[in-house]
Design an enzyme around this catalytic site. Structure first.
Site, mmCIF file in Angstrom:
data_model
loop_
_atom_site.group_PDB
_atom_site.id
_atom_site.type_symbol
_atom_site.label_atom_id
_atom_site.label_comp_id
_atom_site.label_asym_id
_atom_site.label_seq_id
_atom_site.Cartn_x
_atom_site.Cartn_y
_atom_site.Cartn_z
ATOM 1 C CB ILE A 86 -6.814 1.455 -6.556
ATOM 2 C CG1 ILE A 86 -6.679 1.683 -8.055
ATOM 3 C CG2 ILE A 86 -7.451 -0.190 -6.479
ATOM 4 C CD1 ILE A 86 -8.127 1.586 -8.558
ATOM 5 C CB THR A 97 2.486 -2.845 -10.311
ATOM 6 O OG1 THR A 97 1.158 -2.397 -10.837
ATOM 7 C CG2 THR A 97 2.267 -3.669 -9.319
ATOM 8 N NE ARG A 146 -12.682 -6.077 -15.245
ATOM 9 C CZ ARG A 146 -13.185 -7.157 -15.725
ATOM 10 N NH1 ARG A 146 -14.088 -7.431 -14.831
ATOM 11 N NH2 ARG A 146 -13.238 -7.711 -16.803
ATOM 12 C CE LYS A 193 -6.098 -3.428 -15.023
ATOM 13 N NZ LYS A 193 -6.917 -2.585 -15.277
ATOM 14 C CG ASN A 223 -5.752 -1.579 -19.618
ATOM 15 O OD1 ASN A 223 -7.064 -1.196 -19.921
ATOM 16 N ND2 ASN A 223 -5.312 -1.627 -18.438
ATOM 17 N NE ARG A 257 -10.288 1.333 -24.596
ATOM 18 C CZ ARG A 257 -10.177 2.662 -24.013
ATOM 19 N NH1 ARG A 257 -9.919 2.654 -22.750
ATOM 20 N NH2 ARG A 257 -10.495 3.637 -24.591
ATOM 21 N NE ARG A 303 -19.618 -9.568 -40.084
ATOM 22 C CZ ARG A 303 -20.679 -9.380 -41.036
ATOM 23 N NH1 ARG A 303 -21.817 -9.038 -40.472
ATOM 24 N NH2 ARG A 303 -20.434 -9.434 -42.119
ATOM 25 C CB CYS A 343 -4.205 1.546 -17.350
ATOM 26 S SG CYS A 343 -4.507 1.625 -15.740
HETATM 27 N N1 LIG Z 1 -5.766 4.365 -10.750
HETATM 28 C C1 LIG Z 1 -6.130 3.549 -11.747
HETATM 29 O O1 LIG Z 1 -7.093 4.189 -12.296
HETATM 30 C C2 LIG Z 1 -6.000 2.116 -11.718
HETATM 31 C C3 LIG Z 1 -7.141 1.241 -12.397
HETATM 32 C C4 LIG Z 1 -6.577 -0.081 -12.443
HETATM 33 C C5 LIG Z 1 -5.644 -0.769 -11.924
HETATM 34 N N2 LIG Z 1 -4.717 0.131 -11.168
HETATM 35 C C6 LIG Z 1 -3.559 -0.458 -10.325
HETATM 36 O O2 LIG Z 1 -3.743 -0.330 -9.237
HETATM 37 C C7 LIG Z 1 -2.432 -0.291 -8.349
HETATM 38 C C8 LIG Z 1 -2.319 0.983 -7.426
HETATM 39 O O3 LIG Z 1 -2.664 1.934 -8.465
HETATM 40 P P1 LIG Z 1 -3.036 3.559 -7.719
HETATM 41 O O4 LIG Z 1 -3.344 4.420 -8.871
HETATM 42 O O5 LIG Z 1 -4.129 3.313 -6.610
HETATM 43 O O6 LIG Z 1 -1.464 3.853 -7.076
HETATM 44 P P2 LIG Z 1 -1.093 5.124 -6.290
HETATM 45 O O7 LIG Z 1 0.206 5.727 -6.617
HETATM 46 O O8 LIG Z 1 -2.664 6.413 -6.665
HETATM 47 O O9 LIG Z 1 -1.292 4.793 -4.809
HETATM 48 C C9 LIG Z 1 -0.478 3.815 -4.356
HETATM 49 C C10 LIG Z 1 -0.313 4.028 -2.692
HETATM 50 O O10 LIG Z 1 0.543 3.113 -2.264
HETATM 51 C C11 LIG Z 1 1.370 3.711 -1.104
HETATM 52 N N3 LIG Z 1 2.313 2.474 -1.115
HETATM 53 C C12 LIG Z 1 3.648 2.323 -1.622
HETATM 54 N N4 LIG Z 1 4.257 1.044 -1.158
HETATM 55 C C13 LIG Z 1 3.229 0.964 -0.149
HETATM 56 C C14 LIG Z 1 3.716 0.192 1.040
HETATM 57 N N5 LIG Z 1 4.516 -0.938 1.069
HETATM 58 N N6 LIG Z 1 2.784 -0.094 2.019
HETATM 59 C C15 LIG Z 1 1.683 0.815 2.161
HETATM 60 N N7 LIG Z 1 1.440 1.659 1.201
HETATM 61 C C16 LIG Z 1 2.284 1.875 0.198
HETATM 62 C C17 LIG Z 1 1.920 4.914 -2.031
HETATM 63 O O11 LIG Z 1 2.291 5.891 -1.001
HETATM 64 C C18 LIG Z 1 0.572 5.457 -2.522
HETATM 65 O O12 LIG Z 1 -0.115 6.220 -1.788
HETATM 66 C C19 LIG Z 1 -1.551 -0.382 -9.454
HETATM 67 O O13 LIG Z 1 -1.190 -1.610 -9.672
HETATM 68 C C20 LIG Z 1 -2.299 0.233 -10.663
HETATM 69 O O14 LIG Z 1 -1.796 -0.198 -12.043
HETATM 70 C C21 LIG Z 1 -4.803 1.522 -10.841
#
Ligand SMILES: NC(=O)c1ccc[n+]([C@@H]2O[C@H](COP(=O)([O-])OP(=O)(O)OC[C@H]3O[C@@H](n4cnc5c(N)ncnc54)[C@H](O)[C@@H]3O)[C@@H](O)[C@H]2O)c1
Length: 420
Positions: free
Chosen positions: A14, A85, A153, A205, A209, A212, A245, A259
């Site tokens: 993200i 998270t 999302r 948000k 999910n 679904r 429906r 997710c």
């Molecule tokens: N990946 C998806 O498709 C998606 C979709 C919707 C929501 N989200 C949500 O977005 C959030 C991030 O997910 P993601 O998939 O990008 O995670 P990810 O694991 O791909 O990336 C997270 C990054 O954060 C870094 N990190 C951890 N602690 C840190 C800190 N204190 N300071 C700086 N960097 C730090 C990690 O090293 C990692 O590179 C989560 O809450 C996830 O649920 C993800």
């Protein structure tokens, strides 16, 4: 005061697309990640994740100087928190990454700053968890430092497209915060931007999910009920969906990914009323047990059965194995003494050793299709049958042409079809 610079914390699936799109939109972006490898790769114009179009965007942003990756934050007009998270063992949100990220920006916060939480979080996290941390800066949240939740999302594989075109919800801890956050996203988002309060944004948000997950649980339960009554669940679904429906999903071996199988628990954690949401999680989590029961029946007449699992990612055509039902199926089979062989053309570095396709099928008693990868639709059953000890196949994703397999001498079963 307008926003010119943004500090994005967390450069994963993200954070990195978001940081590079903001950089392309003209903001000066500091991307921060704890992982040294990630920072070094990005500063060389490379990326550590797979996402179409992202490498080109990141390279351009780094070469133009609009995006710089760092190990720790720096002063900026806005801060975006996009850290993980995950779920704890006891099915609660692990907010330690959010806490660390929020604390790390405290020394750099100035009056007039905006802090946005993008990480998926339980309801009230922004107000009750993030705001008290930010208040430790001495600035008054909602007045001197504005705070909003802006959930993501996007669909992996289509992230850049969706970051621009999806509608966006922005929940402020007060209207001033929501308005300020809209100013940031307006430059890159072409979908509608809808303003609300932070807790409603968090809950919306999670409900997307959960909607679904609950609907999948409904058909998975139908699959169990139909088996008990010796009915064909897929036929029942076909007939019921003729109603104008009604739109029932398709049963499957469980729900995975980071997710759908995680977010509903964030609601359960916060509410005693969330009975259906919890039950849906439990039904979906029980499906690997049901699949393993059926597998054991299918090889029940064989002394030392060997089972081939095709596909270990949580869904078809992706390489992501997080929370995949296949992982539970493999573990349960191994625990019950069944020998397994695994093949997945998309997944590298899986926790259970994989084989090439021929080795996975050689001397096998049963093929189980556990992920509906495109490649599996084109398998040649006649050639596979020659390799196997018994010609049996169990399709848990309803993705094979079973008639073709039966013509090649296979005994074929489909999850949701009446067992023969
Ligand atoms: N990946 C998806 O498709 C998606 C979709 C919707 C929501 N989200 C949500 O977005 C959030 C991030 O997910 P993601 O998939 O990008 O995670 P990810 O694991 O791909 O990336 C997270 C990054 O954060 C870094 N990190 C951890 N602690 C840190 C800190 N204190 N300071 C700086 N960097 C730090 C990690 O090293 C990692 O590179 C989560 O809450 C996830 O649920 C993800």
């Amino acid at each position: 005061m307008g926003i010119k610079s943004i500090c994005v914390l967390g450069l994963g699936y993200i954070g990195l697309p978001t940081a590079s799109l903001f950089a392309a939109g003209g903001y000066g972006v500091i991307g921060v990640d704890k992982d040294e490898r990630v920072v070094n790769m990005i500063n060389r114009g490379l990326i550590h994740i797979e996402e179409p179009g992202l490498n080109t965007l990141v390279r351009a942003a780094v070469n133009s100087g609009q995006l710089v990756a760092k190990h720790s934050p720096e002063a900026a007009d806005a801060f975006i928190i996009a850290v993980p998270t995950p779920l704890t063992e006891d099915k609660k949100a692990d907010l330690s990454f959010v806490k660390n990220a929020a604390e790390s920006i405290l020394p750099y916060l100035r009056a007039g700053n905006l802090v946005i939480l993008e990480s998926t979080s339980p309801p009230l996290t922004t107000q009750d968890f993030l705001v008290p941390i930010l208040a430790q800066s001495g600035l008054v949240p909602g007045e001197e430092v504005l705070v909003a939740h802006c959930p993501e999302r996007v669909l992996p594989g289509n992230i850049l497209q969706e970051l621009v075109n999806n509608n966006r919800i922005i929940g402020g801890i007060n209207p001033a915060s929501a308005l300020k956050a809209r100013e940031v996203y307006k430059r890159i988002v072409q979908g509608d931007i809808v303003l609300t309060d932070a807790a409603s944004a968090e809950m919306a948000k999670l409900m997307e999910n959960t909607f679904r997950d609950v609907n999948i649980a409904l058909v998975n339960e139908l699959c169990l009920v139909a088996a008990e009554m010796e009915l064909d669940a897929l036929e029942v679904i076909r007939l019921a969906n003729m109603h104008p429906r009604v739109s029932l999903h398709r049963p499957g071996p469980g729900v995975g990914g980071h997710c759908l199988s995680v977010d509903p628990w964030f609601i359960v954690e916060k509410s005693r009323q969330a009975r259906l949401i919890r039950l849906a999680r439990e039904v979906n989590d029980s499906m690997p047990y049901y699949v393993v029961e059926r597998i054991r029946e299918l090889v029940g007449d064989i002394a030392e059965p060997v089972v081939t699992i095709l596909g270990v990612s949580y869904k078809g055509n992706v390489d992501d194995t997080r929370e995949s039902p296949s992982t539970s199926i493999c573990r349960l089979l191994q625990e019950s003494g069944v020998k397994i062989r695994i093949y997945d053309p998309h997944v590298r570095n899986y926790e259970v050793e994989q084989s090439d396709f021929e080795t996975a099928c050689l001397g096998s008693d049963l093929i189980v299709v556990a992920a509906d990868h495109q490649e599996f639709k084109y398998l040649a059953p006649a050639e596979i049958g020659v390799l196997m000890r018994h010609k049996r196949v169990f399709d848990t994703r309803n993705c094979l042409n079973t008639k073709k397999w039966e013509e090649a001498g296979f005994f074929a079963q489909v999850l949701g079809r009446k067992f023969k």
